[in-house]
Design a protein around this motif. Structure first.
Motif, mmCIF file in Angstrom:
data_model
loop_
_atom_site.group_PDB
_atom_site.id
_atom_site.type_symbol
_atom_site.label_atom_id
_atom_site.label_comp_id
_atom_site.label_asym_id
_atom_site.label_seq_id
_atom_site.Cartn_x
_atom_site.Cartn_y
_atom_site.Cartn_z
ATOM 1 N N PRO A 50 0.766 -0.992 -0.482
ATOM 2 C CA PRO A 50 -0.001 0.456 -0.142
ATOM 3 C C PRO A 50 0.507 1.492 -0.371
ATOM 4 O O PRO A 50 2.383 1.056 0.391
ATOM 5 N N ASP A 51 0.003 1.977 0.336
ATOM 6 C CA ASP A 51 1.063 3.377 -0.108
ATOM 7 C C ASP A 51 1.617 4.293 1.330
ATOM 8 O O ASP A 51 0.457 3.384 1.918
ATOM 9 N N SER A 52 2.193 5.107 1.589
ATOM 10 C CA SER A 52 3.262 5.053 2.958
ATOM 11 C C SER A 52 2.182 5.397 4.263
ATOM 12 O O SER A 52 2.490 4.921 4.987
ATOM 13 N N ILE A 53 1.035 6.334 3.841
ATOM 14 C CA ILE A 53 -0.094 6.674 4.273
ATOM 15 C C ILE A 53 -0.864 5.612 5.092
ATOM 16 O O ILE A 53 -1.084 5.438 6.990
ATOM 17 N N THR A 54 -1.519 4.015 4.275
ATOM 18 C CA THR A 54 -2.168 3.823 4.387
ATOM 19 C C THR A 54 -0.968 2.678 5.482
ATOM 20 O O THR A 54 -1.829 2.404 6.599
ATOM 21 N N ILE A 55 0.327 2.144 4.971
ATOM 22 C CA ILE A 55 1.092 1.178 5.620
ATOM 23 C C ILE A 55 1.466 1.690 7.241
ATOM 24 O O ILE A 55 1.021 1.325 8.066
#
Length: 488
Positions: free
Chosen positions: A156-161
């Motif tokens: 996933p994208d960094s925010i989601t991770i």
């Protein structure tokens, strides 16, 4: 609310216009999600450029903008931060925003072409069975302890991770196992995460629609190991020639696993059946319900990782013997009357398809037919299509080429490109049925007593993507129902 300058810690900043001492809301790289006091990070993508949406984000209430190029017209009261690389900046900002959640658990990344999902999921299963609270970030699903979320992409994208890792911290998770894709590494989605360890499975033909060539694909994977800290471990498959390349510049402690060559963790296959594998790992015999030599590699990686994370050898062997197969990875059903074995596998690369077919051929008695149903995804690496056709037709007794996820492409065109790889002596083995459901039904009709059907390519997926829409489609469910309807 967070203070902007705190979120910008470790970000490579070129220029600032405005005040970084302000309190801000959430982080977003999608302007449509921006609300009052949020931060908008302008990302340059393959389809669109976030810099074109800076004005829209500000109009919607963004209080700060992170960009690689300052806009000509700045709005008073808005803070603009020019950075070297927006994707890299996003990774550090997301980690800082959630107070570096990867540092508060033991995060292990799994990368390579094939085996990532199996290894990450089985490690989650093993450590859960050992009594720990565990997290999982995989292609199939995201797990925070026993709480399950659906997965949108492999990494996933960094925010989601960081949001998931933060939730894992709150839930008391001690270990997290994460698939790390080449896209994720290249787009800095894993940058700023602290990994306890990394696992390399293998490298073969995939994602050359995204990467310029195989060398770039390999080097992107290698970057993951280059960035591991000295406190981490790196476990690599040295039967793959790229295994030693991965760890050339790593600071991490390195360990190897192999079936064919000398390694720290070595295994020998003693028995290979449809019911499982009998293995000898470092002088210990082990029976597992997992099938095939490719799973012998996966088990070795799991064994090595569990030992490096502190579990004792005999406990690991016991836990491995209890593991169940992963959804869509060599899942099979046996028909009630004619004992036809139908196998569903995610094999969507030439190497993975070859592994699965060779495994089936090594187990079957050769008195049975091996009927393969296979296609290739649309809007993806086209160069692998003839290779898939060549392998399927060479290693099966009958092949039905069909649609996979055609996405925006014409499925007939995809099938024609697959067929180009079929050698003349194998033409008679093949047929093409564009409708995947009809292709599976035909395979079931062709199958007789104790024959084997392989349905490859989609595995765990429960949908088919056509012209931007996803329709319900489950290979395992369809083949099971069809065999029952046919009274086989």
């Amino acid at each position: 609310m967070k203070i902007l300058k705190d979120i910008l810690y470790r970000v490579n900043i070129k220029a600032i216009a405005g005040n970084t001492g302000i309190a801000v809301g959430d982080l977003h790289f999608d302007s449509r999600k921006v609300q009052l006091n949020d931060v908008f990070i302008a990302i340059r993508g393959s389809l669109s450029d976030g810099h074109d949406f800076i004005k829209k984000a500000v109009d919607q209430g963004a209080l700060a903008v992170i960009c690689e190029e300052m806009p000509e017209h700045k709005v008073n009261g808005i803070t603009y931060v020019e950075v070297e690389d927006s994707k890299r900046a996003l990774a550090y900002m997301a980690s800082n925003y959630y107070e570096n959640p990867s540092e508060k658990l033991k995060l292990v990344g799994v990368t390579g072409t094939n085996g990532k999902t199996t290894i990450a999921t089985l490690l989650f299963q093993l450590f859960t069975n050992a009594g720990y609270k565990v997290g999982l970030l995989s292609t199939v699903k995201v797990m925070v302890g026993d709480k399950e979320y659906s997965a949108i992409r492999t990494t996933p994208d960094s925010i989601t991770i960081n949001s998931y890792l933060n939730e894992m911290n709150d839930a008391g998770v001690e270990f997290c196992f994460m698939e790390v894709s080449s896209h994720g590494i290249d787009q800095h989605r894993t940058t700023a995460l602290k990994f306890e360890g990394g696992i390399f499975t293998n490298l073969s033909h995939d994602h050359l629609d995204y990467h310029k060539d195989f060398a770039e694909y390999r080097d992107v994977k290698k970057r993951f190991f280059d960035e591991l800290p000295a406190s981490a471990f790196a476990i690599v498959n040295t039967d793959d020639k790229n295994g030693s390349v991965m760890i050339q510049n790593t600071k991490a402690k390195t360990f190897s696993y192999a079936l064919k060559s000398y390694a720290d963790y070595k295994a020998q296959i003693l028995e290979n059946q449809f019911t499982g594998l009998l293995l000898k790992i470092n002088d210990h015999e082990l029976w597992t319900k997992l099938i095939g030599h490719f799973n012998a590699y996966n088990i070795l990686a799991i064994y090595a990782t569990a030992e490096q994370l502190g579990l004792k050898s005999l406990e690991i062997l016991q836990l491995i013997s209890e593991l169940n197969s992963v959804s869509g990875r060599f899942q099979y059903v046996v028909s009630e009357k004619e004992k036809i074995t139908a196998i569903v596998d995610y094999a969507h690369t030439p190497d993975a398809l070859k592994n699965v077919l060779e495994t089936i051929n090594s187990i079957r008695t050769k008195n049975e037919e091996l009927i393969t149903v296979v296609g290739c995804g649309g809007d993806r690496d086209r160069t692998k299509r003839p290779k898939m056709g060549h392998i399927a037709s060479a290693l099966s007794t009958k092949v039905i080429f069909t649609s996979d996820n055609p996405r925006t492409e014409n499925p007939e065109t995809i099938i024609e490109e697959i067929e180009k790889g079929v050698e003349p002596q194998n033409f008679k083995k093949t047929m093409s049925i564009t409708n995947r459901k009809q292709a599976i039904k035909t395979a079931c009709q062709l199958a007789e007593n104790k024959d084997i059907i392989l349905i490859a390519g989609k595995g765990h997926e429960t949908y088919q993507e056509v012209k931007g829409e996803r329709f319900d489609f489950d290979d395992l469910k369809i083949v099971n129902e069809t065999l029952k309807q046919l009274g086989k």
